[in-house]
Design an enzyme around this catalytic site. Structure first.
Site, PDB file in Angstrom:
ATOM      1  N   ARG A 232       0.837  -1.183   0.000  1.00  0.00           N
ATOM      2  CA  ARG A 232       0.000   0.000   0.000  1.00  0.00           C
ATOM      3  C   ARG A 232       0.884   1.249   0.000  1.00  0.00           C
ATOM      4  NH1 ARG A 232      -3.387  -2.997  -1.321  1.00  0.00           N
ATOM      5  NH2 ARG A 232      -5.528  -3.234  -0.533  1.00  0.00           N
ATOM      6  N   GLU A 260      -2.931   7.969  -5.319  1.00  0.00           N
ATOM      7  CA  GLU A 260      -3.242   7.124  -6.472  1.00  0.00           C
ATOM      8  C   GLU A 260      -4.592   7.534  -7.068  1.00  0.00           C
ATOM      9  OE1 GLU A 260      -4.386   2.471  -6.995  1.00  0.00           O
ATOM     10  OE2 GLU A 260      -2.579   2.925  -5.835  1.00  0.00           O
ATOM     11  N   HIS A 283      -1.005  -0.334 -10.009  1.00  0.00           N
ATOM     12  CA  HIS A 283      -1.711  -1.060  -8.940  1.00  0.00           C
ATOM     13  C   HIS A 283      -2.393  -2.311  -9.525  1.00  0.00           C
ATOM     14  CE1 HIS A 283      -3.916  -0.683  -4.829  1.00  0.00           C
ATOM     15  NE2 HIS A 283      -3.555  -1.924  -5.096  1.00  0.00           N
TER      16      HIS A 283
END
Length: 399
Positions: A232, A260, A283
């Site tokens: 993360r 993000e 991601h």
């Protein structure tokens, strides 16, 4: 049950839910549109991947009983508010471990061999063999793994198969467990950073892991070492990482990062995205067909078991142990109203029921209720319960 799936799941999983007589609704919504859908559709179950679920959304859906995160982490869900509202939150841990581990290894190889730069030069019509023929190779190098959950263990196996030495740090890792995994346990995060040629993060996003990789961490790393993050973005202090890249030659492979984008497609404006020493992916750690199908199958299992038993596998927000001070055991005939009478007596004594389970004996003539209570007990309590019709015996112990 009415199940709202944000986005979609593989068709096989959707069909499994329909065959179990659930009403399945798929909506590609987020933010206020998701809140409106939750309010209007009267759903009992919500399934999300990365979509954020806020307190306001939960408050707008009083019918909501269960939220399933189709993935491992639950940092996109306000779990504290879910617990306050009595909504179960479950996840699907381990189903994407191989996919994330594969990307982790891929980023290591890409950094070592500068694969993206090779491809870019070739596409631009440049032949630069001299520049790209200077990789160190991964065999024999030391990989430091932070976090030894399922993904960390999967990375360990893959790295060892490639001839790498593995050292590890995790709050829960013991010497015995490290030995069984064939890794060397490091006593601190900084010692791991100092000893590793490559460091990779595999921890959940929690208050304890916020900026786990901070300035002190990067200062401890070897000059020119590789840093990988597929966990993360919140686990990394990106300003400290940028400084380490500038001053210590650290090279990074990142699948996650702060700020993000919430959208699937659109512009990307981040300082790290244009840095020559950083390879960013979108991601996609868990985004293989295999991982998505396995995760979806687990989400279906959770929903079906909850519908059948009232228990949600992998639930992450039930108390591991209640604060009950007493255990009341009541053996009774399996008749209508017996437990209601027992609970009425408990209520009259101002005792709070923390947990209760009723087990029926073979033949379904008698049963035993296990009731965990908090509060001050009165000696008269047991006498009153034992005098109730159809109660065989009751006793009380302190916990």
């Amino acid at each position: 049950m009415r199940v709202l799936i944000v986005g979609t799941l593989p068709e096989g999983s959707l069909e499994s839910l329909r065959q179990a007589d659930h009403v399945v609704i798929c909506r590609n919504v987020r933010g206020s549109a998701l809140q409106a859908a939750m309010q209007q559709l009267d759903v009992q179950v919500l399934v999300v991947r990365s979509t954020r679920v806020t307190a306001a959304m939960m408050a707008s859906a009083p019918s909501l009983e269960l939220m399933v995160r189709a993935g491992a982490g639950t940092d996109n869900i306000d779990v504290k508010e879910a617990s306050r509202l009595g909504i179960l939150v479950a996840n699907c841990p381990g189903r994407n471990a191989s996919a994330v581990a594969e990307l982790t290894i891929g980023l290591m190889v890409a950094l070592d061999r500068r694969i993206p730069d090779n491809v870019q030069a070739a596409r631009q019509g440049r032949w630069e063999k001299r520049r790209f023929a200077e990789a160190d190779g991964l065999r024999g190098r030391t990989l430091g793994i932070v976090g030894m959950g399922r993904i960390g263990r999967e990375v360990t196996v893959m790295a060892q198969a490639m001839g790498m030495r593995v050292i590890a740090w995790s709050r829960s890792l013991t010497d015995r467990r490290a030995e069984s995994l064939g890794v060397r346990r490091m006593s601190s995060l900084q010692k791991l950073a100092a000893a590793a040629d490559i460091v990779t993060l595999h921890v959940a996003a929690t208050a304890a892991t916020q900026h786990l990789a901070d300035a002190a961490f990067f200062e401890a790393m070897k000059p020119g070492a590789f840093f990988i993050n597929t966990s993360r973005g919140s686990t990394v202090d990106e300003s400290a990482l940028r400084q380490a890249i500038r001053e210590h030659g650290i090279r990074a492979g990142l699948d996650v990062f702060d700020q993000e984008p919430a959208y699937k497609e659109g512009p990307l404006d981040l300082p790290l995205s244009t840095h020559n020493e950083v390879y960013l992916t979108h991601h996609i750690g868990a985004s293989t067909r295999q991982a998505q199908e396995s995760t979806a199958a687990e989400a279906v299992r959770i929903i079906n078991e909850y519908a059948q038993t009232g228990t949600a596998p992998n639930c992450i927000n039930l108390a591991a142990r209640s604060s009950a001070t007493h255990l009341l055991t009541v053996r009774h005939l399996d008749r209508v109203g017996v437990l209601a009478s027992v609970l009425q007596v408990v209520r009259e004594h101002n005792l709070n029921v923390q947990e209760m389970e009723n087990r029926v004996f073979a033949g379904e003539v008698a049963a035993v209720a296990l009731i965990r209570l908090t509060g001050s007990t009165d000696p008269l309590l047991l006498g009153q319960i034992n005098r109730l019709e159809h109660v065989l015996a009751a006793h009380l112990i302190d916990l």
